[in-house]
Design an enzyme around this catalytic site. Structure first.
Site, PDB file in Angstrom:
ATOM      1  N   ASP A  87      40.799 -26.505  26.466  1.00 63.26           N
ATOM      2  CA  ASP A  87      39.747 -25.378  25.035  1.00 63.26           C
ATOM      3  C   ASP A  87      39.251 -24.575  26.088  1.00 63.26           C
ATOM      4  O   ASP A  87      39.562 -24.503  27.263  1.00 63.26           O
ATOM      5  CB  ASP A  87      38.725 -26.534  24.827  1.00 63.26           C
ATOM      6  CG  ASP A  87      38.120 -26.458  24.095  1.00 63.26           C
ATOM      7  OD1 ASP A  87      38.555 -25.675  23.521  1.00 63.26           O
ATOM      8  OD2 ASP A  87      36.906 -26.297  24.344  1.00 63.26           O
ATOM      9  N   LYS A  90      37.051 -23.446  12.447  1.00 61.78           N
ATOM     10  CA  LYS A  90      35.743 -22.612  12.326  1.00 61.78           C
ATOM     11  C   LYS A  90      35.977 -23.560  10.250  1.00 61.78           C
ATOM     12  O   LYS A  90      34.911 -23.250  10.411  1.00 61.78           O
ATOM     13  CB  LYS A  90      35.912 -21.245  12.843  1.00 61.78           C
ATOM     14  CG  LYS A  90      35.896 -21.278  13.956  1.00 61.78           C
ATOM     15  CD  LYS A  90      34.671 -22.465  14.676  1.00 61.78           C
ATOM     16  CE  LYS A  90      35.254 -22.425  16.230  1.00 61.78           C
ATOM     17  NZ  LYS A  90      34.638 -23.675  16.764  1.00 61.78           N
TER      18      LYS A  90
END
Length: 275
Positions: free
Chosen positions: A18, A59
């Site tokens: 990540d 998001k």
């Protein structure tokens, strides 16, 4: 009757990291600062704990999950006279993107251990990749700095480039395709969020959760270092307990501890163990 048992006992082939909270942006502060500013500008109170809840997701989906919180939805209804809609989510996301780009650009420093990890992977012939809940535009706000600091990925996949983001396995699977790995059992997914660990598990990979550098503690490096050992211990134990419930095979402080963990995983693979 006979049963055939197939076991992989070869080398590790890939490590998939990540970005925020794992290899850059100690404390995963950039997304939080952006979400809190987004809602503050609307006169809606959003706590850091609430903002961090969906961390790791794409998001726009993150915004949708925040608006679905009863305490946030009620503030929205009181402020605008209606409950949050899909149109509201889209408009908020459009407003959010430039705010997020700014906070990302301000927090691009590699987390300690990233370059040592790369050296380990090069020596062991392990490919290094990344995936992220950021869009491509957001990722491009940090990738040039990552490269300038000396860290390089053979594959980078963003949540907006696959059918579904975390916790679905699509990003890790796309990384594996781009890297040309021979088996998913030879891959390790590293993340600071439970949803990122779920992604790796759903992809059939080994998973390693990072605790103190990421979302589970959520402190900037300076703030973390200013804590006493006892205070750090309390937050560390809490973070380890939280991430252990995600099903991660290993929980470590940060990627500085990852090479030793990869050695353990390689040994388990040699013994024919599976993720």
């Amino acid at each position: 009757m006979y049963q055939y048992s197939r076991r992989y006992s070869g080398p590790l082939e890939a490590v998939i990291l990540d970005l925020a909270g794992t290899c850059v942006d100690f404390g995963s502060r950039a997304p939080i600062l952006a979400f809190q500013k987004l809602f503050a500008d609307l006169d809606i109170e959003l706590s850091e704990t609430q903002a961090r809840g969906p961390m790791g997701t794409e998001k726009r989906e993150h915004i949708a999950q925040l608006l679905a919180l009863p305490e946030i939805a009620q503030q929205w209804q009181a402020r605008f006279g209606h409950w949050p809609s899909d149109t509201d989510i889209s408009r908020l996301y459009e407003t959010f993107v430039p705010v997020q780009l700014k906070t990302i650009q301000d927090r691009t420093e590699l987390i300690n251990g990233a370059l040592a990890l790369q050296d380990y992977c090069v020596a062991a012939n392990i490919a290094l990749a990344a995936n992220t809940g950021y869009s491509r535009a957001m990722a491009e706000a940090v990738l040039p700095s990552i490269h300038t600091q000396g860290l390089h990925f053979s594959s980078v996949v963003c949540a907006t480039e696959v059918p579904r983001g975390r916790p679905w396995p699509h990003m890790s699977l796309q990384n594996a395709l781009e890297l040309g790995v021979s088996t998913l059992q030879a891959c390790v997914k590293v993340d600071d969020t439970g949803t990122g660990i779920e992604e790796g598990l759903n992809a059939g990979m080994w998973t390693v959760a990072v605790a103190t550098s990421g979302n589970a503690v959520g402190l900037d490096l300076d703030d973390w270092q200013q804590l006493s050992r006892a205070e750090q211990g309390v937050l560390r134990r809490r973070a380890y307990q939280t991430l252990a419930t995600s099903g991660a095979h290993y929980v470590i402080d940060s990627i500085a501890d990852l090479p030793a963990t990869l050695t353990l995983i390689q040994h388990r693979l040699t013994q024919g163990e599976k993720p």
